[in-house]
Design a protein around this motif. Structure first.
Motif, PDB file in Angstrom:
ATOM      1  N   VAL A 161       0.802  -1.294  -0.053  1.00 49.35           N
ATOM      2  CA  VAL A 161      -0.023  -0.002  -0.037  1.00 49.35           C
ATOM      3  C   VAL A 161       0.811   1.281   0.056  1.00 49.35           C
ATOM      4  CG1 VAL A 161      -1.652   1.245   1.384  1.00 49.35           C
ATOM      5  CG2 VAL A 161      -1.877  -1.433   1.011  1.00 49.35           C
ATOM      6  N   ASP A 162       2.014   1.124   0.797  1.00 54.60           N
ATOM      7  CA  ASP A 162       2.734   2.483   1.002  1.00 54.60           C
ATOM      8  C   ASP A 162       3.621   2.662  -0.435  1.00 54.60           C
ATOM      9  OD1 ASP A 162       3.536   4.224   2.895  1.00 54.60           O
ATOM     10  OD2 ASP A 162       5.675   3.669   2.553  1.00 54.60           O
ATOM     11  N   PHE A 163       4.209   1.486  -1.212  1.00 49.36           N
ATOM     12  CA  PHE A 163       4.538   1.599  -2.185  1.00 49.36           C
ATOM     13  C   PHE A 163       3.628   2.109  -3.525  1.00 49.36           C
ATOM     14  CE2 PHE A 163       6.520  -0.805  -6.436  1.00 49.36           C
ATOM     15  CZ  PHE A 163       7.797   0.402  -6.207  1.00 49.36           C
ATOM     16  N   ASN A 164       2.428   1.854  -3.156  1.00 50.42           N
ATOM     17  CA  ASN A 164       1.574   2.158  -4.385  1.00 50.42           C
ATOM     18  C   ASN A 164       1.369   3.965  -4.134  1.00 50.42           C
ATOM     19  OD1 ASN A 164      -0.888   1.825  -6.420  1.00 50.42           O
ATOM     20  ND2 ASN A 164      -2.015   2.699  -4.638  1.00 50.42           N
ATOM     21  N   SER A 165       1.495   4.214  -2.758  1.00 52.18           N
ATOM     22  CA  SER A 165       1.121   5.580  -2.796  1.00 52.18           C
ATOM     23  C   SER A 165       2.263   6.365  -3.326  1.00 52.18           C
ATOM     24  CB  SER A 165       1.170   5.798  -1.175  1.00 52.18           C
ATOM     25  OG  SER A 165      -0.114   5.338  -0.752  1.00 52.18           O
ATOM     26  N   VAL A 166       3.548   5.653  -3.118  1.00 53.12           N
ATOM     27  CA  VAL A 166       4.695   6.277  -3.892  1.00 53.12           C
ATOM     28  C   VAL A 166       4.605   6.527  -5.121  1.00 53.12           C
ATOM     29  CG1 VAL A 166       7.318   5.839  -4.020  1.00 53.12           C
ATOM     30  CG2 VAL A 166       6.512   5.518  -2.017  1.00 53.12           C
ATOM     31  N   LEU A 167       4.058   5.414  -5.950  1.00 55.63           N
ATOM     32  CA  LEU A 167       4.118   5.218  -7.393  1.00 55.63           C
ATOM     33  C   LEU A 167       2.921   6.450  -7.760  1.00 55.63           C
ATOM     34  CD1 LEU A 167       4.290   1.629  -8.203  1.00 55.63           C
ATOM     35  CD2 LEU A 167       5.784   3.241  -8.518  1.00 55.63           C
ATOM     36  N   ASN A 168       1.802   6.561  -7.056  1.00 55.58           N
ATOM     37  CA  ASN A 168       0.734   7.424  -7.439  1.00 55.58           C
ATOM     38  C   ASN A 168       1.399   9.013  -7.445  1.00 55.58           C
ATOM     39  OD1 ASN A 168      -1.073   5.810  -7.714  1.00 55.58           O
ATOM     40  ND2 ASN A 168      -1.863   5.852  -5.744  1.00 55.58           N
ATOM     41  N   ARG A 169       2.278   9.211  -6.064  1.00 60.75           N
ATOM     42  CA  ARG A 169       2.817  10.484  -6.136  1.00 60.75           C
ATOM     43  C   ARG A 169       3.901  10.776  -7.275  1.00 60.75           C
ATOM     44  NH1 ARG A 169       2.643   9.277  -0.506  1.00 60.75           N
ATOM     45  NH2 ARG A 169       5.077   8.675  -0.922  1.00 60.75           N
ATOM     46  N   TRP A 170       4.535   9.706  -7.638  1.00 64.53           N
ATOM     47  CA  TRP A 170       5.416   9.773  -8.782  1.00 64.53           C
ATOM     48  C   TRP A 170       4.914  10.092 -10.308  1.00 64.53           C
ATOM     49  CZ3 TRP A 170       8.808   5.171 -10.984  1.00 64.53           C
ATOM     50  CH2 TRP A 170       9.646   6.030 -11.723  1.00 64.53           C
ATOM     51  N   ALA A 171       3.683   9.516 -10.268  1.00 62.84           N
ATOM     52  CA  ALA A 171       2.991   9.528 -11.484  1.00 62.84           C
ATOM     53  C   ALA A 171       2.207  10.990 -11.661  1.00 62.84           C
ATOM     54  CB  ALA A 171       1.638   8.516 -11.893  1.00 62.84           C
ATOM     55  N   GLU A 172       1.677  11.585 -10.500  1.00 60.10           N
ATOM     56  CA  GLU A 172       1.319  12.814 -10.508  1.00 60.10           C
ATOM     57  C   GLU A 172       2.191  13.697 -10.747  1.00 60.10           C
ATOM     58  OE1 GLU A 172      -2.429  12.405  -7.370  1.00 60.10           O
ATOM     59  OE2 GLU A 172      -0.380  12.917  -6.479  1.00 60.10           O
ATOM     60  N   ASN A 173       3.557  13.872 -10.392  1.00 61.03           N
ATOM     61  CA  ASN A 173       4.496  14.637 -10.438  1.00 61.03           C
ATOM     62  C   ASN A 173       5.186  14.326 -11.971  1.00 61.03           C
ATOM     63  OD1 ASN A 173       5.890  16.908  -9.559  1.00 61.03           O
ATOM     64  ND2 ASN A 173       7.616  15.492  -9.005  1.00 61.03           N
ATOM     65  N   ARG A 174       4.629  13.626 -13.101  1.00 60.47           N
ATOM     66  CA  ARG A 174       4.918  13.550 -14.354  1.00 60.47           C
ATOM     67  C   ARG A 174       6.291  12.464 -14.184  1.00 60.47           C
ATOM     68  NH1 ARG A 174       1.069  16.402 -13.603  1.00 60.47           N
ATOM     69  NH2 ARG A 174       0.649  18.304 -15.065  1.00 60.47           N
TER      70      ARG A 174
END
Length: 342
Positions: free
Chosen positions: A52-65
């Protein structure tokens, strides 16, 4: 990211040791069976937490292009210019107040005069331009005046919107056209006016105000739901074009999905009665505005969900659950009417 790594390492260690080897001190009252149960829960719980934590990291990474860091050094709030459509009253006026509190100069585009809630101090940092955003000529004249008076805007907040309360068979054609012109077509006009300067400077933030109706169509407000779902598609497409057509991932994009918010829409008798009937919680416009401007000051892109966090995931639920959710909202919007014009 560090927490995710630590959780993964901890889960690996737990898989290598026996339950009896767990250290809880010599005075632990846990029995062997309790230790085994605790070991099992930790062994499986920690990896799930890490995922779950890693998924949140990936989401923030994607949002930041797909960039790990955002350069905030280009942003000097006292030098920035923001455009807010529908900024004379309601959520828009609260957004304007939040922006000027940070020293940002604001151009308000609206057909109604500025609210009297603006103080003299706030008025020094804002300009009002009477503008019908559904008219390309009107919009272009206002944009030219803004560039002349304040300079090229680096922030565009497409906040203007109206609500109708008609069934598909009852809605007048004029009300239907007005809904789409204001709630979604106008976004093309404002972006076409202000985005070119942002691309040239490789800096900007475009924010659109949608709704939780982006994810759930409401009986009696099908036109409204269509425009908000359309805004979600507009936001996604704009983000893709900035990255892949204009090679300008530095420009931030945000779409906001508020739940029912105190406004001209929720004050309409056809909607207010329905909200009271189902006991819906109504957000305050100040809270919505605070979340919007916080996103801008943080120089972040993404979606802001101001309501149940499950809302964007509704379309992934089994059909029967989706239908139960839609059924629960079926009688919120009743009667006939529109908030257009004020």
């Amino acid at each position: 990211m560090i927490r995710c790594v630590l959780l993964t390492l901890a889960s690996i260690v737990l898989r290598l040791i026996n339950p009896e080897n767990l250290l809880f001190g010599e005075h632990s009252n846990l029995s062997t069976s309790q230790l085994a149960a605790l070991h099992w829960y930790l062994k499986w719980g920690l990896p799930l937490w890490a995922i779950v934590d890693f998924n949140s990291v990936l989401n923030r990474w994607a949002e930041n292009r797909w960039r790990w860091a955002t350069d905030k050094s280009d942003w000097d709030w006292k030098s920035e210019v923001a455009v807010v459509t529908g900024g004379s009253a309601g959520i828009g006026a609260c957004v304007v107040k939040e922006l000027v509190a940070h020293g940002i100069r604001v151009a308000v585009l609206d057909i109604i005069p500025l609210s009297e809630s603006f103080t003299t101090k706030e008025q020094h940092l804002l300009r009002y331009y009477k503008c019908n955003i559904t008219s390309r000529d009107d919009l272009h004249r206002a944009a030219e005046a803004i560039r002349s008076d304040l300079g090229s805007p680096s922030i565009l907040i497409n906040n203007a919107g109206i609500g109708n309360a008609y069934t598909i068979l009852a809605i007048p054609q004029e009300s239907l056209r007005m809904m789409f012109e204001i709630n979604i077509v106008s976004h093309w006009g404002t972006v076409q006016e202000f985005l070119p300067d942002m691309i040239a400077k490789k800096k900007g933030h475009i924010m659109g105000v949608a709704s939780l109706a982006s994810f759930v169509a409401l009986a009696g407000a099908v036109d409204y739901s269509c425009t908000k779902a359309g805004l979600l598609a507009f936001h996604e497409g704009l983000t893709q074009e900035l990255k892949h057509r204009y090679k300008c991932p530095q420009i931030q994009t945000t779409i906001v999905h508020p739940n029912w918010t105190r406004s001209a829409i929720t004050s309409h008798p056809a909607i207010a009665a329905g909200l009271k009937r189902i006991g819906a919680k109504v957000l305050e416009p100040e809270d919505v505005a605070e979340a919007m401007v916080k996103q801008i000051i943080a120089v972040k892109s993404g979606q802001i969900i101001l309501g149940p966090s499950i809302s964007p995931k509704i379309r992934a639920l089994p059909l029967w659950l989706q239908e139960l959710i839609r059924d629960s909202q079926a009688n919120v919007v009743t009667g006939d009417g529109s908030t257009a014009g004020g």
